[in-house]
Design an enzyme around this catalytic site. Structure first.
Site, mmCIF file in Angstrom:
data_model
loop_
_atom_site.group_PDB
_atom_site.id
_atom_site.type_symbol
_atom_site.label_atom_id
_atom_site.label_comp_id
_atom_site.label_asym_id
_atom_site.label_seq_id
_atom_site.Cartn_x
_atom_site.Cartn_y
_atom_site.Cartn_z
ATOM 1 N N CYS A 245 -76.678 37.601 2.443
ATOM 2 C CA CYS A 245 -78.162 37.411 2.841
ATOM 3 C C CYS A 245 -78.840 36.314 2.431
ATOM 4 C CB CYS A 245 -78.820 38.524 2.202
ATOM 5 S SG CYS A 245 -78.532 40.144 2.587
ATOM 6 N N GLU A 246 -78.219 35.306 3.087
ATOM 7 C CA GLU A 246 -78.814 33.920 3.134
ATOM 8 C C GLU A 246 -78.587 33.170 4.355
ATOM 9 O OE1 GLU A 246 -78.951 31.175 -0.184
ATOM 10 O OE2 GLU A 246 -78.274 32.549 -1.605
ATOM 11 N N GLY B 135 -58.343 12.163 -5.400
ATOM 12 C CA GLY B 135 -59.538 11.602 -4.608
ATOM 13 C C GLY B 135 -59.242 11.592 -3.105
ATOM 14 N N TYR C 34 -60.417 23.953 -3.160
ATOM 15 C CA TYR C 34 -61.806 24.054 -3.427
ATOM 16 C C TYR C 34 -62.133 25.431 -2.521
ATOM 17 C CZ TYR C 34 -60.961 19.635 -5.523
ATOM 18 O OH TYR C 34 -60.634 18.565 -6.288
ATOM 19 N N PRO D 74 -54.000 14.208 -8.239
ATOM 20 C CA PRO D 74 -54.289 14.652 -6.753
ATOM 21 C C PRO D 74 -54.354 16.242 -6.768
ATOM 22 C CG PRO D 74 -51.980 14.569 -6.858
ATOM 23 C CD PRO D 74 -52.404 14.094 -8.292
ATOM 24 N N GLY D 75 -55.374 16.543 -5.982
ATOM 25 C CA GLY D 75 -55.937 17.927 -5.769
ATOM 26 C C GLY D 75 -55.724 18.335 -4.212
ATOM 27 N N ARG D 76 -56.838 17.829 -3.550
ATOM 28 C CA ARG D 76 -57.001 18.167 -2.142
ATOM 29 C C ARG D 76 -55.637 17.881 -1.305
ATOM 30 N NH1 ARG D 76 -62.133 18.377 -0.134
ATOM 31 N NH2 ARG D 76 -62.925 17.089 -1.858
ATOM 32 N N TYR E 249 -71.696 21.729 1.034
ATOM 33 C CA TYR E 249 -71.504 20.176 1.484
ATOM 34 C C TYR E 249 -71.725 20.066 2.898
ATOM 35 C CZ TYR E 249 -68.631 20.796 -2.570
ATOM 36 O OH TYR E 249 -68.252 20.937 -4.127
HETATM 37 N N1 LLP Z 1 -59.299 14.363 -11.340
HETATM 38 C C1 LLP Z 1 -60.692 14.504 -11.928
HETATM 39 C C2 LLP Z 1 -61.303 13.895 -12.926
HETATM 40 C C3 LLP Z 1 -61.624 15.168 -10.873
HETATM 41 O O1 LLP Z 1 -62.816 15.300 -11.228
HETATM 42 C C4 LLP Z 1 -61.080 15.328 -9.606
HETATM 43 C C5 LLP Z 1 -62.030 16.400 -8.589
HETATM 44 C C6 LLP Z 1 -59.753 15.444 -9.277
HETATM 45 C C7 LLP Z 1 -58.987 14.621 -10.109
HETATM 46 C C8 LLP Z 1 -59.286 15.805 -7.944
HETATM 47 O O2 LLP Z 1 -59.745 15.262 -6.958
HETATM 48 P P1 LLP Z 1 -58.926 15.357 -5.217
HETATM 49 O O3 LLP Z 1 -57.786 14.901 -5.210
HETATM 50 O O4 LLP Z 1 -58.880 16.778 -5.167
HETATM 51 O O5 LLP Z 1 -60.031 14.634 -4.486
HETATM 52 N N2 LLP Z 1 -65.498 20.796 -4.622
HETATM 53 C C9 LLP Z 1 -65.387 19.614 -3.804
HETATM 54 C C10 LLP Z 1 -64.597 18.716 -4.641
HETATM 55 C C11 LLP Z 1 -64.813 18.344 -6.130
HETATM 56 C C12 LLP Z 1 -64.087 17.503 -6.535
HETATM 57 C C13 LLP Z 1 -64.227 17.365 -8.109
HETATM 58 N N3 LLP Z 1 -63.247 16.586 -8.912
HETATM 59 C C14 LLP Z 1 -64.966 20.005 -2.405
HETATM 60 O O6 LLP Z 1 -64.710 20.949 -2.167
HETATM 61 O O7 LLP Z 1 -65.060 19.072 -1.473
#
Ligand code: LLP
Length: 418
Positions: free
Chosen positions: A342-343, A239, A371, A274-276, A316
């Site tokens: 086409c949107e 997050g 993402y 962590p992802g983003r 978003y």
């Molecule tokens: N863990 C769980 C259980 C999650 O659902 C998520 C993200 C993460 C970790 C990783 O979160 P991050 O560190 O990346 O914030 N498509 C959206 C974001 C959706 C996030 C979903 N869950 C976007 O493009 O902003």
């Protein structure tokens, strides 16, 4: 910090000119930097220092197996949310004992695949899922390592679509109902209760909500201890936000420091998802201008990438900076940068100050590593774009552009229509 910058007015990824890659692979394409990915992974992982922890990269943010392999080589694990992500993580060589499985709708087939692989933890999100997991584990003659995802009812102060830890969200088990579920699970065969997990949302730009939810989880851990249920793993989800525009999220050091302070005295292995924060600014989307036009109200820059390639602006209202690949284009105009779909909702930027460009120019859509490709689709029967990974002065195509045959793979015309 990232490694996309100008050398002699030409945008480079590390030592490679973006224009040269465009020449070789065509446009649009996603482009990632190994040095940036590595630096971000290490900055995050090292911030937790010698606290026992596993950094389980959120596969959904960027799931190419080459990138997962890079994180595995740095000691990372994976947070997965589907059988498909399990398949990718294993294919990439991630140690199953570093894989945690989240998500509200795991099927029995997915649970079985993860049990067979021997993953570290299932983050179970409902009692019915617990029952399904126990059933599948019994049929396989194994014990499932379980953590429950607790919904702490904390406002992460982010976009509504990516808030997950509020009472009204579909995720997890309400913290007030969780003790009874833990007690039931502790008495079940084929279930080993090991952890507590929690993920409150994505793109958080303040540390406060993380701390607030950890405090609630700590209070819950105390109740579990009183009930005689020992917990060895605490999963705090992902997050942490990034800078797309003017956001000033905490550095991983500050985030880790705040969590570590709260963790003092807790004897758990920490799991982070962590992802983003790792991949967001380590990838860009490169697109070519097809046409420009000015109608009565607006200027439009029509590019060859659309909402099917990068959904975030449409979905978003997300901001992504758009830079010229050739910096000699210094003039700016206010325009909408739109794709071929086409949107009306197909845009990468709206009313944005963008490079004054001409047909044929290359544009870089920044901060697209998280993402981006993973949310892309074949809408309007567009082939999915390639993914390219730069390392130093070399680039590698880590996913080829789909072909027209790929578009109809698996489709058949039934006999009665032949
Ligand atoms: N863990 C769980 C259980 C999650 O659902 C998520 C993200 C993460 C970790 C990783 O979160 P991050 O560190 O990346 O914030 N498509 C959206 C974001 C959706 C996030 C979903 N869950 C976007 O493009 O902003």
């Amino acid at each position: 910090m990232h490694h996309f910058d100008y050398q002699n007015q030409q945008l480079h990824a590390e030592e490679v000119a973006v224009a040269a890659i465009a020449e070789a692979v065509g446009t649009p394409f996603y482009l990632y930097s190994t040095a940036t990915l590595t630096q971000h992974f290490k900055a995050f992982d090292n911030a937790f220092g010698d606290l026992p922890h596993v950094t389980c990269f959120a596969t959904k943010a960027c799931s190419n197996i080459a990138i997962l392999r890079l994180f595995a080589s740095l000691g990372g694990g994976a947070d997965i949310v589907s059988g498909g992500e399990l398949f990718r993580a294993l294919k990439a060589g991630i140690d199953p004992q570093r894989i945690v499985y989240s998500g509200v709708g795991k099927t029995e087939a997915e649970l079985a695949a993860a049990l067979k692989a021997g993953i570290l933890l299932f983050n179970v999100e409902s009692e019915q899922e617990l029952d399904a997991l126990a059933r599948v584990a019994a049929s396989l003659g194994v014990t499932a390592p379980v953590s429950f995802r607790i919904n702490p009812d904390v406002d992460p102060k982010t976009h509504a679509y990516i808030s997950t830890g509020l009472a009204k969200n579909k995720f997890g088990i309400a913290i007030d109902q969780a003790l009874a579920v833990y007690q039931r699970a502790a008495a079940m065969d084929n279930i080993e209760v090991k952890g507590v997990s929690c993920h409150i949302g994505s793109q958080l730009t303040q540390v406060g909500p993380f701390v607030e939810s950890l405090r609630k989880v700590k209070a819950f851990l105390a109740r579990l201890a009183e009930a005689g249920i020992a917990i060895s793993h605490l999963d705090l989800g992902g997050g942490l936000g990034i800078t797309y525009n003017a956001e000033a999220p905490p550095h991983p050091e500050a985030y880790a420091a705040a969590l570590k302070e709260e963790m003092a005295g807790l004897k758990c292995t920490l799991i982070l998802e962590p992802g983003r924060v790792i991949v967001g600014n380590a990838g860009i989307l490169v697109s070519r201008v097809l046409y420009t036009k000015t109608n009565v109200a607006k200027k439009f820059v029509i590019v060859d990438a659309g909402m099917n390639d990068l959904a975030r602006p449409s979905l978003y209202g997300a901001y992504h900076a758009i830079l010229p690949v050739n910096q000699q284009r210094q003039d700016k105009v206010v325009a909408d940068v739109v794709g071929p779909i086409c949107e009306t909702g197909d845009f990468l930027a709206r009313d944005a100050e963008v490079p004054a460009c001409e047909a044929g120019d290359l544009l870089a859509v920044m901060s697209a590593g998280a993402y981006g490709f993973t949310m892309s689709s074949n809408y309007n029967s567009r082939t999915k774009v390639p993914e390219v990974l730069v390392r130093g002065d070399a680039f590698h195509v880590i996913r080829q552009r789909e072909t027209l045959d790929d578009l109809v793979r698996g489709e058949t015309i039934p006999e009665f229509l032949r």
